[in-house]
Scaffold this motif. Structure first.
Motif, short mmCIF file in Angstrom:
data_model
loop_
_atom_site.label_atom_id
_atom_site.label_comp_id
_atom_site.label_asym_id
_atom_site.label_seq_id
_atom_site.Cartn_x
_atom_site.Cartn_y
_atom_site.Cartn_z
N PHE A 155 0.99 -8.33 -2.43
CA PHE A 155 0.77 -7.19 -1.55
C PHE A 155 -0.74 -7.14 -1.34
O PHE A 155 -1.50 -7.01 -2.30
N LYS A 167 -4.57 -5.85 0.08
CA LYS A 167 -5.34 -4.64 0.41
C LYS A 167 -6.80 -5.01 0.61
O LYS A 167 -7.24 -6.08 0.17
N SER A 185 -7.69 0.40 1.50
CA SER A 185 -6.41 0.51 2.23
C SER A 185 -5.60 -0.78 2.26
O SER A 185 -6.15 -1.88 2.22
N SER A 186 -4.32 -0.56 2.47
CA SER A 186 -3.41 -1.68 2.77
C SER A 186 -3.10 -1.61 4.27
O SER A 186 -3.27 -0.56 4.88
N ARG A 200 -0.62 -0.88 5.92
CA ARG A 200 0.69 -0.22 6.02
C ARG A 200 1.15 -0.02 7.45
O ARG A 200 2.32 0.01 7.75
N ARG A 214 -2.23 -8.00 -4.98
CA ARG A 214 -1.44 -7.36 -6.06
C ARG A 214 -0.11 -8.10 -6.17
O ARG A 214 0.49 -8.45 -5.16
N LYS A 215 0.34 -8.30 -7.38
CA LYS A 215 1.64 -8.95 -7.56
C LYS A 215 2.71 -8.14 -6.80
O LYS A 215 2.72 -6.91 -6.91
N TRP A 216 3.54 -8.83 -6.03
CA TRP A 216 4.56 -8.12 -5.25
C TRP A 216 5.56 -7.44 -6.19
O TRP A 216 6.07 -8.08 -7.11
N LEU A 250 9.16 -1.71 -4.97
CA LEU A 250 9.09 -0.30 -5.35
C LEU A 250 10.11 0.48 -4.52
O LEU A 250 10.19 0.32 -3.30
N ARG A 266 2.68 11.43 -5.17
CA ARG A 266 1.21 11.56 -5.03
C ARG A 266 0.76 12.76 -5.85
O ARG A 266 1.32 13.87 -5.70
N ASP A 324 -1.63 7.95 -6.91
CA ASP A 324 -0.25 7.67 -6.54
C ASP A 324 0.41 7.02 -7.73
O ASP A 324 -0.14 6.08 -8.32
N ILE A 346 -0.19 3.45 -9.09
CA ILE A 346 -0.14 2.54 -7.95
C ILE A 346 -1.49 2.50 -7.24
O ILE A 346 -1.99 1.45 -6.85
N ASP A 347 -2.10 3.67 -7.05
CA ASP A 347 -3.34 3.70 -6.27
C ASP A 347 -4.13 4.95 -6.61
O ASP A 347 -3.57 5.95 -7.09
N ASN A 392 -7.11 7.57 -4.88
CA ASN A 392 -7.74 7.92 -3.59
C ASN A 392 -8.71 9.09 -3.75
O ASN A 392 -8.56 9.89 -4.68
N1 LIG Z 1 2.26 -4.45 -5.44
C1 LIG Z 1 3.07 -3.92 -4.53
N2 LIG Z 1 4.19 -4.57 -4.14
C2 LIG Z 1 5.01 -4.08 -3.19
N3 LIG Z 1 4.80 -2.90 -2.55
C3 LIG Z 1 3.70 -2.21 -2.89
C4 LIG Z 1 2.78 -2.68 -3.88
N4 LIG Z 1 1.77 -1.77 -4.00
C5 LIG Z 1 2.05 -0.79 -3.13
N5 LIG Z 1 3.21 -1.03 -2.46
C6 LIG Z 1 3.84 -0.17 -1.44
O1 LIG Z 1 2.91 0.05 -0.39
C7 LIG Z 1 2.63 1.44 -0.23
C8 LIG Z 1 1.14 1.65 0.04
O2 LIG Z 1 0.40 1.19 -1.08
P1 LIG Z 1 -1.05 1.71 -1.41
O3 LIG Z 1 -1.03 3.14 -1.83
O4 LIG Z 1 -1.67 0.76 -2.37
O5 LIG Z 1 -1.72 1.55 0.03
P2 LIG Z 1 -2.74 2.49 0.79
O6 LIG Z 1 -2.98 1.82 2.08
O7 LIG Z 1 -3.91 2.76 -0.09
O8 LIG Z 1 -1.89 3.82 1.03
P3 LIG Z 1 -2.51 5.28 1.25
O9 LIG Z 1 -3.41 5.19 2.44
O10 LIG Z 1 -1.30 6.13 1.47
O11 LIG Z 1 -3.25 5.61 -0.02
C9 LIG Z 1 3.09 2.09 -1.54
O12 LIG Z 1 3.55 3.39 -1.30
C10 LIG Z 1 4.21 1.18 -1.98
O13 LIG Z 1 5.44 1.58 -1.40
#
Ligand SMILES: Nc1ncnc2c1ncn2[C@@H]1O[C@H](COP(=O)(O)OP(=O)(O)OP(=O)(O)O)[C@@H](O)[C@H]1O
Length: 317
Positions: free
Chosen positions: A79, A81, A85-86, A88, A144-146, A149, A156, A210, A222-223, A225
Motif C-alpha cells: 500500500f 503513501k 497521504s495515500s 485514496r 506498507r505491507k498490504w 482491512l 479515527r 486512525d 494505521i495512521d 494525522n
Molecule cells: N497497509 C495497508 N494495506 C491495505 N489497506 C490499507 C493499508 N493501510 C491503509 N489501508 C487502507 O487505506 C485507507 C487510507 O489509509 P491511510 O490512513 O494510511 O491514508 P491517508 O491518505 O493518510 O488517509 P487520511 O487522509 O484519511 O488520513 C485506510 O482507511 C485503510 O482502509
C-alpha cells in the motif's frame, strides 16, 4: 494549526516511535527527478507504436531496483503513501479499483492520478495559520505491507492535550451492526490501546490517530494525522473538537469516567455516498480501467487518439 504539527505527523517521524503497533513498512527517500516526474503535468504518456502498449514513463533504474527490493521484503504486495497521504482518491484508475501495488509503475499510475498526492507535494502547509517560513521537507515513498482491512474495523481517534476525547467510525457512509452491538467493548479496547501504547509517547499533545480493530479484537495503529482542519473530522465537527465546550450532553459523564465520545452511523437510513465519489470519472471509463487487462484503459486512449487522427486526416482530405 502549526506547521510543526504537520512536520511531526510525517510517516517517517511517527513510524519509528510506534513501529511495534502498526503495519510493517519501509521508507525510501524520493529522488528529485522522481518528484519532478510526479509533478509533471504531462501526466501519463503511453507509447502506441507496437500492438502491446507500454507505459513510457521515464526510467529510474536505481530507484526502481530499491522499490522492487522493498516490495519483495514486504511479501510482494504494498500500500503506497507519501509523507502524509495515500492516493485514496485515485483507486478508480487502478486494476480492480484497489490501492494494492506490486511495482513502481503501479505506484506511479496511482500517484499521478491523485490530488491528495499532489497536495502533499505542493501545499503540505495549506491549513496552517502560523506565518513562519515553510520547513524544508524530505519527500519519501512509504511502502506498507498490504493488509486486508475490513472498513467496519476502522476508527479515527481525536487526541487533545494527550487525552482521547472522541472516536468516530472511519467509514461513516456505512452502517455496521457490530459497532452498535459492541460499542462499549470497542471503545474500551481503543482506550486501553491508547493508554498503553500511544499516550505521552508522541511529539505533540494534540493529534489524530486512525486505528484498526482486527477480528481477534486486537487494536493496531494505521495512521497519525495533525489535529486540525487538514484532517477530516468525520462524524464530529472541528468546532466541537476544538472549542473546549462539551461535545454533547454526555460529555460531563464521559469526562468523569475518562471516556471518549464515541460516534458511529446508527442506521442504514443515514448511509451516504462515498466521500471520494467526486474524484471519479464516468462509469464507462472506470469499467475500462478495471478488469483483467491492465492495458485496457491504455488501449481505449489509443483508440480515441487514433479516431481523432483519422478525423483530422479526413478533414485535411
Ligand atoms: N497497509 C495497508 N494495506 C491495505 N489497506 C490499507 C493499508 N493501510 C491503509 N489501508 C487502507 O487505506 C485507507 C487510507 O489509509 P491511510 O490512513 O494510511 O491514508 P491517508 O491518505 O493518510 O488517509 P487520511 O487522509 O484519511 O488520513 C485506510 O482507511 C485503510 O482502509
Amino acid at each position: 494549526m502549526k506547521k510543526e504539527q504537520v512536520v511531526n505527523c510525517q510517516f517517517s517521524v511517527w513510524y519509528p516511535i510506534f513501529k511495534n503497533h502498526t503495519i510493517k513498512s519501509l521508507i525510501l527517500p524520493l529522488p528529485p527527478n522522481v518528484i519532478d516526474y510526479l509533478l509533471d503535468d504531462g501526466t501519463l504518456v503511453w507509447s502506441d507504436d507496437e500492438s502491446t502498449a507500454t507505459v513510457t514513463a521515464p526510467e529510474f533504474p536505481e530507484f526502481n531496483a530499491k522499490v522492487l527490493e522493498a516490495i519483495n521484503a514486504l511479501d510482494g504486495h504494498v500500500f503506497p503513501k507519501l509523507n502524509w497521504s495515500s492516493p485514496r482518491d485515485a483507486n478508480w484508475i487502478a486494476l480492480n479499483s484497489s490501492l494494492q501495488c506490486c511495482s513502481l509503475s503501479e505506484v506511479f499510475l496511482l500517484f499521478k492520478s491523485s490530488d491528495f498526492i499532489t497536495r502533499d507535494l505542493t501545499q503540505p502547509f495549506i491549513h496552517c495559520n502560523d506565518d513562519s517560513p515553510d520547513p524544508a521537507i524530505q519527500y519519501e515513498l512509504v511502502l506498507r505491507k498490504w493488509s486486508e482491512l475490513i472498513p467496519g474495523g476502522e476508527f479515527r481517534c481525536f487526541v487533545k492535550e494527550n487525552k482521547l476525547i472522541a472516536i468516530s467510525q472511519r467509514d461513516y457512509t456505512q452502517y455496521y451492526s457490530h459497532i452498535s452491538s459492541q460499542e462499549d467493548i470497542i471503545c474500551q479496547a481503543i482506550l486501553k490501546f491508547f493508554r498503553e501504547h500511544i499516550q505521552y509517547k508522541f511529539l505533540d499533545e494534540d493529534f489524530v490517530l486512525d486505528v484498526y480493530q482486527d477480528s481477534q479484537g486486537r487494536v493496531w495503529l494505521i495512521d497519525l494525522n495533525p489535529f486540525g482542519k487538514v484532517t477530516d473530522s468525520l462524524l464530529f465537527t472541528w468546532e466541537e473538537l476544538t472549542s473546549g465546550n462539551s461535545l454533547t450532553a454526555n460529555q460531563a459523564d464521559n469526562a468523569q469516567q475518562e471516556r471518549p465520545e464515541f460516534r458511529y452511523t446508527t442506521s442504514e437510513v443515514t448511509v451516504q455516498p462515498s466521500p471520494c465519489l467526486s474524484y471519479r470519472i464516468p462509469r464507462d471509463f472506470v469499467d475500462l480501467s478495471t478488469g483483467e487487462d491492465p492495458y485496457k484503459l491504455i488501449d481505449f486512449l489509443k483508440l480515441k487518439k487514433g479516431q481523432q487522427e483519422d478525423e483530422e486526416t479526413e478533414e485535411e482530405v
